[in-house]
Design a protein around this motif. Structure first.
Motif, mmCIF file in Angstrom:
data_model
loop_
_atom_site.group_PDB
_atom_site.id
_atom_site.type_symbol
_atom_site.label_atom_id
_atom_site.label_comp_id
_atom_site.label_asym_id
_atom_site.label_seq_id
_atom_site.Cartn_x
_atom_site.Cartn_y
_atom_site.Cartn_z
ATOM 1 N N SER A 219 0.838 -1.209 0.000
ATOM 2 C CA SER A 219 0.000 0.000 0.000
ATOM 3 C C SER A 219 0.869 1.253 0.000
ATOM 4 O O SER A 219 0.508 2.264 -0.622
ATOM 5 N N HIS A 220 2.029 1.207 0.649
ATOM 6 C CA HIS A 220 2.937 2.354 0.641
ATOM 7 C C HIS A 220 3.489 2.592 -0.756
ATOM 8 O O HIS A 220 3.576 3.734 -1.219
ATOM 9 N N ILE A 221 3.883 1.522 -1.432
ATOM 10 C CA ILE A 221 4.440 1.647 -2.780
ATOM 11 C C ILE A 221 3.416 2.252 -3.732
ATOM 12 O O ILE A 221 3.712 3.178 -4.503
ATOM 13 N N ARG A 222 2.197 1.761 -3.670
ATOM 14 C CA ARG A 222 1.167 2.240 -4.595
ATOM 15 C C ARG A 222 0.734 3.659 -4.264
ATOM 16 O O ARG A 222 0.460 4.461 -5.168
ATOM 17 N N THR A 223 0.684 3.992 -2.982
ATOM 18 C CA THR A 223 0.352 5.368 -2.599
ATOM 19 C C THR A 223 1.436 6.321 -3.082
ATOM 20 O O THR A 223 1.143 7.407 -3.623
#
Length: 339
Positions: A219-223
């Motif tokens: 989720s951090h990467i995509r955000t």
């Protein structure tokens, strides 16, 4: 959005650089020897941690300055410099100087937030401004402006026999695009993306939307990429502890497995009031670790890694681990050393 599986394009490693208080030079020389070994093995990058008032590297910029004179190709990074200990303008001067010496190989990673144990160190670190220091992302923005060549004073031109610049000198072209943020939360990932940085995903993350480490990291990467001008092409490097045992001795394998077992309980549930999640360490043959990574939701989204070396091992252990990573594990993940 379906998961994708990409061949590993850039291979890096991270070391804390521990030393004995009675013989600090030996530990620092060991770190430099490990960086030289990494270059010989074909690693694309070597990263050093940052530790203040501990028996680890307290001045990573100085250590990497030495590394620039012992290497010629490998990229050199910090993961990460906590900016609460730094003056952004002075740090920008040091970073630019080392980048110039390296021929454009420096990858500074930084983080925001107050220094660890601030209540105990603030009197020595910021004696006159301890209660007014700004440890927010604004401190990172100030560093970015300095590194990227924005004016920092209203003084420029000739004054007597001296010439002054209104921006940090030396200016290192390209360094601004090689600035990394070490983030462990959605807010940090978004901020790094909005400000055009690269993202170092941490092996410690905040459990906000899940209690599954891989899902949180994903989720951090995509955000981050959703808010970065480069979108899906924005650079992300994943940090995990991997310990391949292909060429390890029986004694080394036993030590590695004991180390991982001791650290495993903290990975089961969020820790402390901040609900921090720790990544499980991966130990086993390269084939076993590659299989586990291939099913790791966040690993499947990245093309770069900075595999972390365990903190407390011996020099010969690091030699074995790095050799197995470069010759066994990374090729199994699709990596090939640069020509």
């Amino acid at each position: 959005m379906p998961l994708t599986s990409k061949p590993l394009r850039k291979l890096g490693f991270l070391t804390i650089g521990l030393f004995d208080e009675a013989d600090p030079r030996r530990g620092h020389e060991s770190t430099l020897d490990i960086i030289e070994l990494g270059e010989r093995l074909g690693f694309d990058s070597a990263w050093v941690r940052h530790r203040h008032l501990q028996y680890g590297i307290s001045s990573p910029v100085a250590v990497l300055a030495a590394a620039t004179q012992r290497t010629s190709r490998i990229e050199l990074g910090t993961a990460v410099i906590p900016l609460g200990w730094e003056n952004p303008l002075r740090l920008a001067e040091d970073l630019a100087t080392v980048d110039i010496l390296s021929g454009g190989r420096l990858n500074p990673g930084v983080s925001a937030g107050p220094p660890h144990h601030y209540e105990h160190v603030k009197g020595a670190l910021h004696p006159d401004t301890a209660d007014t220091e700004d440890f927010s992302h604004e401190r990172v923005r100030r560093l970015l402006d300095c590194v990227r060549g924005e004016p920092v004073t209203g003084i420029s031109g000739v004054e007597g026999f001296e010439v002054f610049s209104d921006r940090v000198q030396p200016h290192a072209p390209g360094l601004g695009r090689r600035m990394w943020y070490g983030g462990g939360s959605l807010r940090s990932a978004q901020w790094a993306g909005e400000h055009g940085m690269n993202l170092l995903t941490s092996s410690v993350v905040k459990a906000e939307e899940s209690e599954d480490f891989a899902e949180i990291q994903l989720s951090h990467i995509r955000t981050f990429r959703a808010h970065h001008p480069d979108g899906d092409r924005a650079r992300v490097s994943q940090g995990l502890v991997v310990i391949p045992t292909d060429s390890a001795s029986p004694e080394q394998r036993a030590k590695y497995e004991q180390y991982v077992a001791k650290r495993m309980p903290r990975t089961a549930t969020p820790q402390g009031p901040a609900r921090m999640m720790f990544a499980p360490d991966l130990v086993g043959t390269s084939e076993e670790i590659a299989e586990r990574l291939s099913s790791h939701a966040a690993f499947r989204e990245v093309e770069e890694v900075a595999f972390a070396l365990p903190f407390t091992f011996d020099h010969e252990d690091y030699v074995q681990i790095l050799t197995d990573i470069a010759t066994e594990l990374a090729p199994a993940l699709g990596w090939r050393p640069a020509p």
